[in-house]
Write a protein that holds these residues in place. Sequence first.
Motif, PDB file in Angstrom:
ATOM      1  N   ALA A  90       0.826  -1.206   0.000  1.00 43.67           N
ATOM      2  CA  ALA A  90       0.000   0.000   0.000  1.00 43.67           C
ATOM      3  C   ALA A  90       0.860   1.256   0.000  1.00 43.67           C
ATOM      4  N   LEU A  91       1.991   1.215   0.696  1.00 41.79           N
ATOM      5  CA  LEU A  91       2.880   2.378   0.727  1.00 41.79           C
ATOM      6  C   LEU A  91       3.459   2.665  -0.654  1.00 41.79           C
ATOM      7  N   VAL A  92       3.831   1.609  -1.379  1.00 39.49           N
ATOM      8  CA  VAL A  92       4.308   1.793  -2.750  1.00 39.49           C
ATOM      9  C   VAL A  92       3.217   2.440  -3.595  1.00 39.49           C
ATOM     10  N   SER A  93       2.001   1.954  -3.442  1.00 33.66           N
ATOM     11  CA  SER A  93       0.882   2.491  -4.207  1.00 33.66           C
ATOM     12  C   SER A  93       0.640   3.959  -3.878  1.00 33.66           C
ATOM     13  N   GLU A 152      10.338   6.239   2.140  1.00 32.58           N
ATOM     14  CA  GLU A 152      10.862   7.532   1.678  1.00 32.58           C
ATOM     15  C   GLU A 152      11.167   7.452   0.186  1.00 32.58           C
ATOM     16  N   ARG A 153      10.779   8.480  -0.554  1.00 33.83           N
ATOM     17  CA  ARG A 153      11.104   8.541  -1.976  1.00 33.83           C
ATOM     18  C   ARG A 153      12.560   8.989  -2.137  1.00 33.83           C
ATOM     19  N   GLY A 195       3.356  -1.398  -9.589  1.00 33.06           N
ATOM     20  CA  GLY A 195       4.468  -0.745 -10.252  1.00 33.06           C
ATOM     21  C   GLY A 195       5.699  -0.682  -9.375  1.00 33.06           C
ATOM     22  N   CYS A 196       6.666   0.168  -9.751  1.00 31.84           N
ATOM     23  CA  CYS A 196       7.934   0.299  -9.030  1.00 31.84           C
ATOM     24  C   CYS A 196       8.212   1.756  -8.683  1.00 31.84           C
ATOM     25  N   MET A 197       8.936   1.965  -7.592  1.00 28.99           N
ATOM     26  CA  MET A 197       9.395   3.303  -7.231  1.00 28.99           C
ATOM     27  C   MET A 197      10.718   3.190  -6.503  1.00 28.99           C
TER      28      MET A 197
END
Length: 371
Positions: A216-219, A243-244, A291-293
């Motif tokens: 959920a955090l990635v989303s 963190e981004r 997806g990815c981040m």
Amino acid sequence: MSSDSDEYGLPLPESCIIVGFGGVCVDLLATVTCFPVPDSKMRSTQLKVQGGGNAGNALTCAARLGLKPRIIAKVANDIQGRALLEELEVDGVDTSFMVVSKEGTTPFSYIIIDTQKKTRTCIFNPGEYPPMKPEDLHSTNLVSILAGSKVVYFDGRMLDTAIVIAQEAFQQNIPILVDAEKPRKGLDNLLRLTDYIICSKNFPQVWTEASTIPKALVSIMLRLPKLKFVIVTLGKDGCIMLERCVDGISPLEEMDIDSTFESLTKRKDDTITMPTCIASSIMKFKAKGEGCMCGKLYIGTAEKIPPSKLIDTTGAGDAFVGAILCAICANFSPQIMLTFASYVAATNCKALGARSGLPYRTDPYLASFTH
């Protein structure tokens, strides 16, 4: 940083004005030896009347830690409303931008604290006064409210008015922090302007419909490209933060976010009583269907409070938010920020009410977070 660390436990920058918008109320707190069963009578062992409300509590915490908070909120012109204003002012919160309704009654909460099971039950009464609306704000006044602010905080309520304030903060390039307790109509519009989110345990999965909190955090990060970090508070189980990071390192290792979370969890040392923080390296986190981040995952532990010292968890989350606001202004690293906020929240749990146990900047232990 200011150089007055000999005088104060916690040094901060010279100018640390913040602005907060949200709810304030009166808390009527009663302790009982056990939670009452229906249709019974019971004596309370202790009673306290104190200011409450998410915004009021968080900004009181920030003020005690050395910040200069300005609060935007609304109360009725009754005994309770005037007492709330006075209590905030005594703690160093600027109430000159508060709106006072000529009619109605100020909101209040009944809070029952079970001293045996260490639980608290809240019954909120919204009062009988007109809630704050965008018309209560004047554009020229709003500019002066935000002038010089390092960050603007919202507790996720009265969203029509919050959006007006947030849009002005956005135009002035002032970072925005939102405490997202649960999804509400209009909250998405506020989150799109937000730089930092602190949320409750249930919010991430409810808002994203992801299968796990890490996914959920990635989303959340993918849906909100302006966001710098999101923190999920887990009570006695600590917190999780994503963190981004700038994707400037190539090639980055691509990892499943759940696997990374499990790996970090295994590294926790349960014998340590004070808050700790464990961090991953910078990775490309993936979550199936999300997806990815590029980011960094952190797990923060909570202080292990002995049962004899755990008095009341009321306002612990607000204390955590107030400490995060302070950490942002002080440019703390994420590891220090999370352990600092966990310490402040735990300290508040050692006294009755949302504000009685909030530490002051002069607390000598706070100085350890700057070294």
